[in-house]
Design an enzyme around this catalytic site. Sequence first.
Site, PDB file in Angstrom:
ATOM      1  N   TYR A 117       1.481   8.549  10.342  1.00 58.01           N
ATOM      2  CA  TYR A 117       1.216   7.370  11.076  1.00 58.01           C
ATOM      3  C   TYR A 117       2.135   6.290  11.451  1.00 58.01           C
ATOM      4  CZ  TYR A 117      -1.114   2.753  11.147  1.00 58.01           C
ATOM      5  OH  TYR A 117      -1.934   1.383  11.121  1.00 58.01           O
TER       6      TYR A 117
ATOM      7  N   ASN B 185       0.231  16.631   6.736  1.00 57.14           N
ATOM      8  CA  ASN B 185      -0.127  15.290   6.603  1.00 57.14           C
ATOM      9  C   ASN B 185      -0.450  14.386   7.978  1.00 57.14           C
ATOM     10  OD1 ASN B 185      -2.551  14.058   5.625  1.00 57.14           O
ATOM     11  ND2 ASN B 185      -0.891  12.631   5.314  1.00 57.14           N
TER      12      ASN B 185
ATOM     13  N   ASP C  97      10.329  21.186   5.179  1.00 58.80           N
ATOM     14  CA  ASP C  97      10.643  20.653   4.653  1.00 58.80           C
ATOM     15  C   ASP C  97      10.967  19.691   4.034  1.00 58.80           C
ATOM     16  OD1 ASP C  97       9.489  19.608   1.806  1.00 58.80           O
ATOM     17  OD2 ASP C  97       7.503  21.505   1.960  1.00 58.80           O
TER      18      ASP C  97
ATOM     19  N   SER D  83       6.320   0.228  -1.327  1.00 62.17           N
ATOM     20  CA  SER D  83       4.765  -0.285  -0.245  1.00 62.17           C
ATOM     21  C   SER D  83       4.921  -1.820  -1.737  1.00 62.17           C
ATOM     22  CB  SER D  83       4.079   0.379  -1.536  1.00 62.17           C
ATOM     23  OG  SER D  83       2.386   0.494  -1.290  1.00 62.17           O
ATOM     24  N   ALA D  84       4.124  -2.645  -1.535  1.00 61.82           N
ATOM     25  CA  ALA D  84       3.547  -3.845  -2.098  1.00 61.82           C
ATOM     26  C   ALA D  84       2.770  -3.221  -3.388  1.00 61.82           C
ATOM     27  CB  ALA D  84       3.010  -4.000  -1.167  1.00 61.82           C
TER      28      ALA D  84
ATOM     29  N   TYR E  41       1.223   7.506  -7.978  1.00 60.63           N
ATOM     30  CA  TYR E  41       1.409   7.467  -6.520  1.00 60.63           C
ATOM     31  C   TYR E  41       3.105   6.203  -6.670  1.00 60.63           C
ATOM     32  CZ  TYR E  41       1.782   5.313  -2.309  1.00 60.63           C
ATOM     33  OH  TYR E  41       2.776   4.119  -0.895  1.00 60.63           O
TER      34      TYR E  41
ATOM     35  N   LYS F 170       6.974   5.474  -5.818  1.00 61.72           N
ATOM     36  CA  LYS F 170       8.012   4.205  -5.460  1.00 61.72           C
ATOM     37  C   LYS F 170       8.621   3.358  -6.522  1.00 61.72           C
ATOM     38  CE  LYS F 170       6.144   4.889  -1.259  1.00 61.72           C
ATOM     39  NZ  LYS F 170       6.913   5.635  -0.281  1.00 61.72           N
TER      40      LYS F 170
ATOM     41  N   PHE G 130       2.857  -4.083   3.211  1.00 57.64           N
ATOM     42  CA  PHE G 130       1.922  -4.826   2.789  1.00 57.64           C
ATOM     43  C   PHE G 130       0.443  -3.249   3.330  1.00 57.64           C
ATOM     44  CE2 PHE G 130       2.580  -7.772  -0.865  1.00 57.64           C
ATOM     45  CZ  PHE G 130       4.015  -7.556  -0.517  1.00 57.64           C
TER      46      PHE G 130
ATOM     47  N   ASN H  91      -9.993   6.710   2.782  1.00 56.38           N
ATOM     48  CA  ASN H  91      -9.823   5.863   1.196  1.00 56.38           C
ATOM     49  C   ASN H  91     -10.003   4.597   1.366  1.00 56.38           C
ATOM     50  OD1 ASN H  91      -9.683   8.008  -0.759  1.00 56.38           O
ATOM     51  ND2 ASN H  91      -7.459   8.317   0.163  1.00 56.38           N
TER      52      ASN H  91
ATOM     53  N   LEU I 172      -8.713   0.766   3.888  1.00 57.21           N
ATOM     54  CA  LEU I 172     -10.388  -0.738   4.683  1.00 57.21           C
ATOM     55  C   LEU I 172     -10.461  -0.086   6.122  1.00 57.21           C
ATOM     56  CD1 LEU I 172     -12.716  -2.177   3.809  1.00 57.21           C
ATOM     57  CD2 LEU I 172     -11.264  -3.875   4.690  1.00 57.21           C
TER      58      LEU I 172
ATOM     59  N   ASP J  44      -8.019  -1.914  -7.970  1.00 56.91           N
ATOM     60  CA  ASP J  44      -7.976  -3.173  -7.220  1.00 56.91           C
ATOM     61  C   ASP J  44      -7.516  -4.563  -7.729  1.00 56.91           C
ATOM     62  OD1 ASP J  44      -8.331  -1.303  -5.251  1.00 56.91           O
ATOM     63  OD2 ASP J  44      -9.997  -2.098  -4.718  1.00 56.91           O
TER      64      ASP J  44
END
Length: 347
Positions: A11, A35, A58, A131-132, A155, A159, A184, A204, A206, A301
């Site tokens: 992505y 993925n 890989d 990542s945040a 996960y 990081k 973020f 997963n 939103l 969360d």
Amino acid sequence: MNILLTGGAGYIGSHTCVALAQAGFHPVVLDNFSNSSPEVLARLEKILGRPVVLERGDILDTAWVEQVLRRHAPAGVMHFAGDKAVGESVAQPLKYFHNNIGGSISLLRAMASVHAAQGAWTTPALVFSSSATVYGDPASVPITEDFPRSHTNPYGHTKLVIEDMLAAVQRSAPDWRVGVLRYFNPVGAHPSGLIGEDPNGIPNNLMPYVTQVAVGRRERLSVYGSDYPTRDGTGVRDYIHVMDLAEGHVAALQHLLQAGESFTVNLGTGLGNSVLEVVRAVEQASGRPIPYQLAPRRAGDVAECYADPTRARELLGWKARRSLQDMCTDAWRWQSANPDGYRTGAA
Ligand code: NAD
Ligand code: UD1
């Protein structure tokens, strides 16, 4: 100038290919498609009007990564490859430690070995996708880069470990230049609608969930938590347009190549939006109602998470420019043109 993107068909990597090419770089995609889909390369060719070089394989295969580095002599490496599903990492922690940490070790060893051999490509410059999530449950918002780090799932743990590994490598070899980017919440898609986020199975996150409800693939959204101490009770996040994020990578690379110094920066907008605000923005973008139900909070969360993006602006001269409405309009254009993602076929 060649730039190697591990996980470049994913992505964020695919959008970064576009931004790099538009800035005059030559992206080289390294991916095993665990993925993602090879169709991404066809879509990139449509957007850019020329093919993007692909190395299929890989990152865990160090000897092969070395060959790739020798073949393309990239001026920099962007390291996106890894697994990213929080729930799956709780169920299958070893998969995450192996692929994320093991994959990073393999890449770094390949880079070190090519560097030591003094090939055409000699000055390691690496941009890493952090990542945040490394901020865990932050004591306050907005979050600056010097906030304490912690992890709440495997996960996030990977990081943190990779960030620490990169710091140790730089201490041992000061000529390495490393840019750690803490994303973020990346959402949206390229405005062409040709590339976008294509999660496997039930999303997963939103935004893909909401756009799949809008397109009729899912019945209704569950809003996880409506009793948070936020303006409407739902969780607040710093959603950032993936093209802003992609341009942040170009700015980070240029800084590494020109200023030659390592850094860690947040890539966010500095603004927080609630779940219900996102729902309304997608309704507006799509012209379709989004049925939702209020549900209990999701384990792990936090109420609010948004960046202080000052350091990225001051150091890299980069700032997110696109609005929440832009993010939803572009996410919807991608989703409606590709209701089954890349399985939809040629757009
Ligand atoms: P993605 O899954 O779409 O892209 C990752 C790519 O890496 C995929 O194309 C996959 O096939 C490839 N890959 C995985 N393991 C590989 C391996 N061993 N060898 C070669 N290729 C491999 O994910 P994304 O959303 O583009 O995320 C990219 C990076 O950014 C990841 O490291 C992720 O943890 C990080 N990140 C993502 C988000 C987000 O919300 N998307 C937020 C913060 C950080
Ligand atoms: C999640 C991960 C985080 C990761 C990030 C990007 C968790 C706990 N955190 O962040 O580690 O870096 O994705 O991949 O999984 N929501 C709903 N309904 C849904 C989905 C989400 O109400 O079906 C809400 C969440 O409760 C949250 C907001 O939407 O308030 C954003 O969720 P999401 O997109 O999953 O991102 P994060 O939780 O911020």
